[in-house]
Design a protein around this motif. Structure first.
Motif, short mmCIF file in Angstrom:
data_model
loop_
_atom_site.label_atom_id
_atom_site.label_comp_id
_atom_site.label_asym_id
_atom_site.label_seq_id
_atom_site.Cartn_x
_atom_site.Cartn_y
_atom_site.Cartn_z
N GLY A 97 -7.72 -3.48 2.81
CA GLY A 97 -7.71 -2.02 2.85
C GLY A 97 -7.28 -1.49 4.21
N LEU A 98 -7.71 -2.15 5.27
CA LEU A 98 -7.36 -1.68 6.62
C LEU A 98 -5.87 -1.84 6.89
CD1 LEU A 98 -10.40 -3.00 8.67
CD2 LEU A 98 -9.75 -0.60 8.31
N GLN A 99 -5.33 -2.97 6.47
CA GLN A 99 -3.90 -3.18 6.70
C GLN A 99 -3.07 -2.16 5.91
OE1 GLN A 99 -2.26 -6.00 8.77
NE2 GLN A 99 -1.02 -4.15 8.61
N ALA A 100 -3.52 -1.86 4.69
CA ALA A 100 -2.84 -0.82 3.89
C ALA A 100 -2.97 0.54 4.58
CB ALA A 100 -3.45 -0.76 2.49
N ALA A 101 -4.15 0.81 5.14
CA ALA A 101 -4.39 2.10 5.80
C ALA A 101 -3.45 2.27 6.99
CB ALA A 101 -5.85 2.19 6.25
N ILE A 102 -3.24 1.19 7.73
CA ILE A 102 -2.33 1.27 8.90
C ILE A 102 -0.92 1.62 8.42
CG2 ILE A 102 -1.21 -0.14 10.69
CD1 ILE A 102 -4.01 -1.62 10.89
N GLN A 103 -0.48 0.95 7.37
CA GLN A 103 0.87 1.19 6.86
C GLN A 103 1.00 2.62 6.32
OE1 GLN A 103 3.29 -1.04 7.13
NE2 GLN A 103 4.85 0.07 5.99
#
Ligand SMILES: Cc1cc2nc3c(=O)[nH]c(=O)nc-3n(C[C@H](O)[C@H](O)[C@H](O)COP(=O)(O)OP(=O)(O)OC[C@H]3O[C@@H](n4cnc5c(N)ncnc54)[C@H](O)[C@@H]3O)c2cc1C
Length: 296
Positions: A14-20
């Motif tokens: 979820g965090l990596q998606a949020a960054i993108q």
């Protein structure tokens, strides 16, 4: 207010998606209960860039700071229900707060079934492990104990023989083994102890051994835990009608990570059997790219 994107699950995926998504400038909200796997693992040892390992807590803090700098919002909460609305989706929390988003990513992960032994969690990722592909390397050519239940623990022992021939299996729950598993353990000379663990002995994150129910002590500085029956947290996906496998992992399109429900994506451990930090992060980016495309 309606967000462009809502992510349920602020773990590694979820965090990596949020960054993108933050880098696209989409208004993005992460709803996260801050528990589970990436809060437990004290050291990821197979990640590029972290040769000495990195804890889940540290990675999560880095990810949250990075996403926060890009304008992503966070709320610490447990989401109980997901419902379609004309513009997208409504997410309803345990305290009945409602959040609206046009696109939805579910990155809610898996929770391991662990025995309630005091001192176990602090050892995870340092001296006690759960994933042979991640951490079999940590026990190469040295003694190790598998603590588990029935065939699940036996299967783990049989996988770990690739790294070490000095294994002992403690069948803590004393669930009977199938004849085939018993035979394979015997063939590979893996001793089996049919006793419950009374106490896990550790010095902080360093496992020292197991005190068994008959009062004996089994010393061990490395171990694996394998009880089977992990919980795949795909309930929200199910509420929205997303297709799942029998074991409750969510099926997604291999290219986009979208589920069988339009505008609902699923990444990380709730998807079909990756259970690796790097894959969870990669899938997060992959889904975010397709969420972005769908918003154009
Ligand atoms: C002890 C241990 C060691 C590991 N070691 C390694 C390793 O060395 N290398 C490796 O690659 N992998 C390792 N893994 C696996 C790795 O941790 C997972 O693959 C990774 O965390 C998956 O990321 P995720 O985002 O899918 O799920 P998670 O990181 O588990 O995040 C899911 C998040 O969703 C939240 N959530 C769930 N349901 C809800 C809800 N209804 N409402 C709100 N929030 C919700 C949870 O609170 C959690 O924060 C290990 C796992 C464990 C447990």
């Amino acid at each position: 207010m309606i967000y462009d994107c809502i992510i349920v699950g602020g773990g590694l995926s979820g965090l990596q998606a949020a960054i993108q998504l933050g880098r696209y400038g989409h208004s993005t909200l992460v709803l996260d209960a801050a528990d589970g796997r990436s809060t437990w693992c004290r050291s990821y040892n197979n990640l590029l860039g972290w040769p000495d390992g990195v804890s889940g807590k540290h990675l999560r803090r880095l990810g949250r700071d990075q996403a926060g700098r890009l304008g992503v919002h966070f709320v610490e909460t447990w989401i109980e229900r997901a419902e379609p609305i004309p513009e997208g989706f409504a997410l309803i929390s345990r305290d009945q707060s409602v959040y609206h988003g046009r696109r939805l990513l579910l990155a809610t992960g898996v929770v391991d079934r662990l025995p309630p032994l005091e001192g176990l969690i602090p050892c995870l990722g340092i001296s006690l492990f759960i994933c042979p592909d991640c951490d079999g390397y940590e026990i190469r050519d040295r003694p190790a104990v598998i603590i588990g239940s029935g065939d699940a623990g036996a299967a783990m022992a049989l996988k770990l023989i690739f790294w070490s021939k000095q294994l002992t299996y403690i069948n803590h729950e004393r669930r009977p083994l199938s004849a085939a598993m018993s035979e394979q353990l015997a063939q590979k000379d893996i001793p089996r102890i049919e006793l419950q663990v009374r106490r896990l002995v550790a010095d902080g994150e360093q496992l020292l051994g197991f005190e068994l129910e008959d009062g004996s002590f089994h010393a061990a500085d490395r171990g694996f835990v394998a009880f089977g029956g992990n919980e795949v947290r795909s309930g929200l996906a199910h509420q929205l009608g997303a297709e799942r496998l029998e074991n409750r992992h969510v099926l997604t399109d291999p290219r986009s990570k979208m589920t069988s429900v339009r505008h609902v994506w699923a990444t990380g451990d709730i998807g079909v059997h990756a259970e690796q930090a790097s894959i969870a992060m990669g899938e997060g980016v992959q889904a975010a790219i397709w969420m972005h495309k769908s918003l154009l």
